[in-house]
Design an enzyme around this catalytic site. Structure first.
Site, PDB file in Angstrom:
ATOM      1  N   LYS A  38       0.833  -1.209  -0.067  1.00 40.08           N
ATOM      2  CA  LYS A  38       0.167   0.256   0.157  1.00 40.08           C
ATOM      3  C   LYS A  38       0.927   1.293  -0.022  1.00 40.08           C
ATOM      4  O   LYS A  38       1.294   1.866   0.919  1.00 40.08           O
ATOM      5  CB  LYS A  38      -0.921   0.024   1.316  1.00 40.08           C
ATOM      6  CG  LYS A  38      -2.366   0.688   0.967  1.00 40.08           C
ATOM      7  CD  LYS A  38      -3.065   0.301   0.102  1.00 40.08           C
ATOM      8  CE  LYS A  38      -4.289   1.258  -0.249  1.00 40.08           C
ATOM      9  NZ  LYS A  38      -5.099   0.599  -1.393  1.00 40.08           N
ATOM     10  N   SER A  85      -8.582  -0.851  -4.501  1.00 45.06           N
ATOM     11  CA  SER A  85      -8.787  -0.296  -3.042  1.00 45.06           C
ATOM     12  C   SER A  85     -10.422  -0.052  -2.842  1.00 45.06           C
ATOM     13  O   SER A  85     -11.160  -0.985  -2.739  1.00 45.06           O
ATOM     14  CB  SER A  85      -8.147   1.100  -2.731  1.00 45.06           C
ATOM     15  OG  SER A  85      -7.006   1.007  -1.945  1.00 45.06           O
TER      16      SER A  85
END
Length: 569
Positions: A182, A384
């Site tokens: 991430k 996401s």
């Protein structure tokens, strides 16, 4: 009322057709051997009334007559031309085509089917990039203007890092993330791109580059090694491209009719040039008529989720499009209530955003899915928070080169006290409550606040894993092994079980949704939502309410414009 008005409308259509018959019979002798089509910008999948420029169903208000405004209209036109023995082929003019790989593949297939019917396709452009050139390679003959260019240079993606620059300005970035893949916080904290981000971008570049080589090699009938050498030697002037065999010839636009063996100078109004489809239809003795049916067609609802996901209705600004959770939920509810809409396609083109807003949209999708079938379709990006929203659908369809995944979260804020001090601006933070200043940009996090933020990020990540595991029929441990922010192409996401299908495009996904609703035959699309709002990323990241938990994919964002014209909207 429909029983009364439909016969009247059909009668008027018949009268109009009969009144125009004498003129069409006179013009039928001058039907062109070639019909001109202009491919530019991002044609819609299907037409819709009052179309706005949108990745899924957009268009231009008053396009030039030969402009292809939708893939559906092009498909219908080519099918009609393929049946006409007087038509030899089409002239395809390329001008600033900016479509995702999924639409490019549809165009290539349509041209291939048209050629298989015994017709000829000639493609011409003044200037064309790698994406447009792949479409041109599906033609029988590829032509460039003598003054034109071929920007065949492969693909590039830039990884931005602002950490050192922000530090020089006196801005400290304080972020927490769950998942080493991430990499969004690295944009603000690192002086340069990390190895993980580099490898992620390279994986997408490798796939796109390999596809470019294969498409050009197949279209130009050359070995892959030759195509790679061509790419390495680009870009090309028109003369160089012709000399290298990348195009079949050079021709000015006014000389195209002569090149095709036709009379005239190519003016649409003289009746002898390469005419548009509208002029061709006007010269058919019996053109196709869209008769109105007594029984209305069933509808398929389409709800777009495009851009950065934010709470509320979104807002105006300068930057990428946004999807306000309130607006998307309202559109989903309307689609669920519409009786004629038998199924729903959720068109996802989002890199994510606010985790709270994404979860709100997910819950709305799940509620609609209890009433009628919902298919999530991705031809650009569902990452996401965008992927989280898609989990509510019965099936997730992604095209092979879409961006999918990035299951992970992050949170943080900016401490601008150093910048303010340099500017001579002094702020005094006065609080009541140990964590009352957690959202302030006047300072960083205290140890207590840091612990709370880390716990919130972990809690949100675990919730994300649970949602994916439940939707995909897997365990949390299995999803965790695929998560931590990892980003996949559509074909890789399918291989690991994050999407259900990659074979088929938008039309196939729509047909699947209607078949799940046990509806057969033709259907109309009805759009819900899709407001054209814009948002400022800079205002988001520097805003006072930045502290929060986010599910956003930096890889998809940084790949915007990937491939000279492709846009992940």
């Amino acid at each position: 009322m429909r029983l009364l008005f439909v016969p009247v409308i059909n009668l008027l259509l018949l009268i109009r057709t009969l009144l125009g018959l004498p003129l069409r019979l006179l013009g039928a002798r001058h039907r062109p051997a070639y019909v001109r089509f202009r491919l530019s910008d991002d044609p819609a999948y299907r037409e819709r009334p009052r179309a706005r420029r949108l990745g899924l169903l957009g268009g231009q208000a008053r396009p030039e007559p030969a402009t292809v405004t939708s893939l559906e209209s092009l498909r219908e036109a080519l099918a009609l031309l393929a049946k006409d023995p007087a038509v030899k082929g089409i002239l395809l003019e390329m001008e600033g085509l900016a479509v995702p790989p999924a639409k490019r593949d549809v165009l290539v297939k349509l041209l291939g089917d048209f050629r298989a019917a015994g017709k000829r396709v000639v493609a011409w452009a003044v200037s064309v990039d790698s994406a447009g050139y792949q479409v041109m390679c599906a033609a029988d003959e590829v032509l460039l203007s003598p003054a034109g260019r071929l920007e065949l240079v492969g693909y590039a993606a830039e990884a931005l890092a602002l950490g050192e620059g922000l530090e020089r300005l006196g801005i400290q970035a304080h972020f927490f993330r769950r998942g080493e893949y991430k990499t969004m916080p690295e944009l603000f904290t690192h002086p340069q791109a990390s190895d993980i981000q580099r490898r992620t971008l390279e994986s997408f570049l490798d796939e796109r580059y390999g596809e470019l080589v294969d498409n050009v090699a197949r279209g130009r009938r050359r070995p892959p090694e030759q195509v790679k050498a061509w790419i390495d030697a680009g870009p090309y002037s028109a003369k160089r491209a012709a000399a290298e065999g990348l195009v079949d010839g050079l021709c000015d636009e006014v000389d195209l009719p002569a090149r095709l063996g036709m009379k005239g100078a190519g003016d649409e109004d003289d009746g002898e040039g390469v005419e548009s489809m509208a002029m061709y239809r006007a010269r058919l003795p019996w053109p196709p008529v869209r008769w109105r049916s007594l029984r209305p067609k069933p509808r398929l609802a389409v709800v777009p989720l495009t851009g950065m996901i934010v709470p509320g209705k979104g807002g105006a600004g300068v930057g990428p499009e946004v999807a306000g959770s309130d607006s998307v939920v309202k559109a989903l509810r309307a689609a669920g209530r519409e009786r004629r809409a038998k199924a729903v396609v959720l068109y996802v083109a989002s890199s994510g955003g606010s985790s709270v807003a994404s979860e709100i949209i997910l819950e709305a999708v799940q509620r609609v899915a209890k009433k009628k079938p919902v298919i999530a379709f991705v031809d650009r990006v569902a990452a996401s928070g965008g992927y989280m929203a898609a989990l509510g659908a019965r099936e997730i369809w992604a095209t092979p080169h879409a961006i999918v995944g990035s299951i992970g979260v992050f949170a943080g804020k900016f401490d601008t006290s150093g910048l303010l001090e340099k500017l001579g601006v002094h702020r005094t933070l006065i609080t009541r409550g140990e964590t009352a200043g957690i959202f302030s940009s006047s300072r960083g996090f205290t140890e207590r606040e840091r612990a709370l933020m880390e716990a919130e990020v972990e809690e949100t990540y675990q919730s994300f894993l649970e949602q994916v595991a439940k939707a995909r029929g897997r365990t949390k441990e299995e999803i965790h092994a695929l998560a931590e922010g990892r980003v996949y192409s559509g074909q890789r996401a399918h291989a690991v079980g994050l999407v259900d299908r990659t074979e088929g495009g938008f039309e196939e996904a729509c047909a699947r949704a209607m078949s799940l609703a046990q509806v057969q035959g033709p259907f109309d699309l009805q759009m819900f939502g899709g407001e054209d709002r814009r948002f400022s990323l800079l205002r988001l990241v520097l805003g006072g309410a930045w502290t929060g938990t986010y599910a956003f994919c930096p890889t998809a964002w940084r790949l915007e414009g990937f491939g000279s014209g492709e846009r992940f909207e």
